[in-house]
Design an enzyme around this catalytic site. Structure first.
Site, short mmCIF file in Angstrom:
data_model
loop_
_atom_site.label_atom_id
_atom_site.label_comp_id
_atom_site.label_asym_id
_atom_site.label_seq_id
_atom_site.Cartn_x
_atom_site.Cartn_y
_atom_site.Cartn_z
N SER A 61 0.87 -1.19 0.00
CA SER A 61 0.00 0.00 0.00
C SER A 61 0.91 1.23 0.00
O SER A 61 2.07 1.14 0.41
CB SER A 61 -0.85 -0.01 1.27
OG SER A 61 -1.43 1.26 1.50
N TYR A 89 -2.56 -1.49 10.50
CA TYR A 89 -2.52 -1.65 9.04
C TYR A 89 -1.27 -0.99 8.48
O TYR A 89 -0.53 -1.56 7.68
CB TYR A 89 -3.79 -1.02 8.44
CG TYR A 89 -3.87 -1.12 6.93
CD1 TYR A 89 -4.33 -2.28 6.33
CD2 TYR A 89 -3.51 -0.04 6.11
CE1 TYR A 89 -4.42 -2.38 4.94
CE2 TYR A 89 -3.60 -0.13 4.73
CZ TYR A 89 -4.05 -1.30 4.14
OH TYR A 89 -4.13 -1.40 2.78
P1 NAD Z 1 -11.29 -6.48 -0.07
O1 NAD Z 1 -11.73 -6.33 1.35
O2 NAD Z 1 -12.20 -6.08 -1.18
O3 NAD Z 1 -10.84 -8.00 -0.33
C1 NAD Z 1 -9.96 -8.68 0.53
C2 NAD Z 1 -10.08 -10.18 0.34
O4 NAD Z 1 -9.17 -10.81 1.25
C3 NAD Z 1 -11.49 -10.71 0.69
O5 NAD Z 1 -11.93 -11.63 -0.31
C4 NAD Z 1 -11.29 -11.41 2.03
O6 NAD Z 1 -12.18 -12.49 2.26
C5 NAD Z 1 -9.84 -11.89 1.90
N1 NAD Z 1 -9.22 -12.17 3.19
C6 NAD Z 1 -9.27 -11.41 4.32
N2 NAD Z 1 -8.61 -12.02 5.31
C7 NAD Z 1 -8.12 -13.19 4.80
C8 NAD Z 1 -7.34 -14.25 5.34
N3 NAD Z 1 -6.95 -14.26 6.61
N4 NAD Z 1 -7.00 -15.28 4.52
C9 NAD Z 1 -7.41 -15.30 3.23
N5 NAD Z 1 -8.15 -14.33 2.67
C10 NAD Z 1 -8.50 -13.28 3.45
O7 NAD Z 1 -9.90 -5.68 -0.14
P2 NAD Z 1 -9.08 -5.08 -1.38
O8 NAD Z 1 -9.33 -3.63 -1.40
O9 NAD Z 1 -9.31 -5.89 -2.61
O10 NAD Z 1 -7.60 -5.28 -0.82
C11 NAD Z 1 -6.72 -6.28 -1.27
C12 NAD Z 1 -5.30 -5.92 -0.85
O11 NAD Z 1 -4.95 -4.65 -1.40
C13 NAD Z 1 -5.12 -5.79 0.66
O12 NAD Z 1 -3.88 -6.35 1.04
C14 NAD Z 1 -5.12 -4.29 0.88
O13 NAD Z 1 -4.38 -3.91 2.03
C15 NAD Z 1 -4.46 -3.81 -0.39
N6 NAD Z 1 -4.76 -2.41 -0.68
C16 NAD Z 1 -6.05 -2.00 -0.96
C17 NAD Z 1 -6.30 -0.64 -1.21
C18 NAD Z 1 -7.67 -0.12 -1.55
O14 NAD Z 1 -7.83 1.12 -1.62
N7 NAD Z 1 -8.68 -0.94 -1.75
C19 NAD Z 1 -5.24 0.27 -1.18
C20 NAD Z 1 -3.95 -0.19 -0.89
C21 NAD Z 1 -3.73 -1.53 -0.65
#
Ligand code: NAD
Length: 268
Positions: A151, A164
């Site tokens: 991130s 986080y």
């Molecule tokens: P999201 O909440 O839409 O999806 C996350 C997925 O991870 C879900 O399907 C959930 O069931 C799964 N998950 C959660 N805990 C788990 C575990 N212990 N084991 C296996 N699966 C698990 O989130 P997203 O926005 O798609 O985020 C995905 C990644 O991208 C994350 O690592 C997040 O930190 C990173 N990220 C997201 C953003 C954003 O703005 N959305 C920005 C920077 C980084």
């Protein structure tokens, strides 16, 4: 069609699902790993269609036994693994003054220990395969790669999501340390540092115009990112196209990290 096999964690929705869709679309085989059995299994079924190029494995990345099972299922289904996207992540709200130890530990266990456990399992398998080769001169012929979904918060901080932020800071150093350890095997390790991407993780912002305006004032491109725009970076980092890149983070952030101020919004 390629014979490559990639694991994507947290692939039931959001960025992970977009990565799985992209990789299957590029002709690869994909293991979708997630705790959410219903959505994960449906996503894998949709992606596989009539083929067997996508499977779902239930996995809690924070749990070593569950990760062990993920590797066993992957090898049993496809007999190889060429790369992983460590994407599973959660964001538990809480600052340093009020966060409970339980919430702190859970956030670190999923985001950091989870990515470490999966990387370790995948890397051990790759190294064993490489060490079993008679001829190691063509190491880059099979471009093994690990991609960590970090991130922009590995660089900047959100104080009321302290655990986080810490997890993503740790991911940056994990990426660097593992890239050096695995370089002699030709295994590359990189990270992606997205800005604000339209997924459920950003739900509280997506549904709140005031919060969205705050985000956009800090986003020179003037819009949140789409999960596909992260998946394309992941596909690049897994491919030969990035064959000389290791130990790096690429930031698809709409310009966020470059901005040392706020932007005026249209109409202001
Ligand atoms: P999201 O909440 O839409 O999806 C996350 C997925 O991870 C879900 O399907 C959930 O069931 C799964 N998950 C959660 N805990 C788990 C575990 N212990 N084991 C296996 N699966 C698990 O989130 P997203 O926005 O798609 O985020 C995905 C990644 O991208 C994350 O690592 C997040 O930190 C990173 N990220 C997201 C953003 C954003 O703005 N959305 C920005 C920077 C980084």
């Amino acid at each position: 069609m390629s014979d490559r096999v990639y694991i994507v964690t947290g692939a039931a929705k959001g960025i992970g699902l977009a990565c799985a869709q992209r990789l299957v679309g590029d002709g690869h085989r994909v293991v979708l790993a997630d705790m959410d059995v219903k959505s994960g299994a449906e996503a894998a079924k949709d992606l596989a269609g009539e083929t067997e190029r996508a499977i779902f494995v239930e996995c809690d990345v924070a749990d070593p036994l569950s990760v062990h099972n993920l590797m066993a299922e992957t090898i049993s289904a496809f007999d190889r693994v060429d790369g992983v996207i460590n994407n599973a992540g959660i964001a538990i709200k809480g600052g340093a003054l009020d966060m409970s130890i339980e919430d702190f530990d859970r956030n670190l266990a999923v985001n950091l220990r989870g990515a470490f456990l999966v990387s370790q399992a995948v890397a051990r398998h790759m190294v064993k395969e490489i060490e079993g080769r008679d001829d190691r001169s063509g190491l880059t012929d099979r471009p093994y790669a690990i991609v960590n979904m970090s991130s922009i918060n590995e660089q900047v901080a959100i104080p009321d999501y302290v655990a986080y932020t810490i997890s993503k800071g740790g991911m940056r150093q994990m990426t660097r340390a593992m890239s050096i350890e695995l370089a002699p095997y030709g295994i590359r390790v990189n990270a992606i540092g997205p800005g604000s991407i339209k997924t459920d993780m950003l739900a509280s912002v997506n549904s709140n115009p005031e919060a969205m305006n705050k985000v956009l004032k800090r986003t020179p491109l003037g819009r949140p990112g789409h999960p596909d725009e992260i998946a394309s970076v992941a596909a690049f980092l897994l491919s030969e196209e990035s064959s000389y890149i290791t130990g790096q983070t690429i930031y698809p952030d709409g310009g966020r990290l470059a901005l040392n101020y706020t932007m005026a919004l249209e109409g202001e």
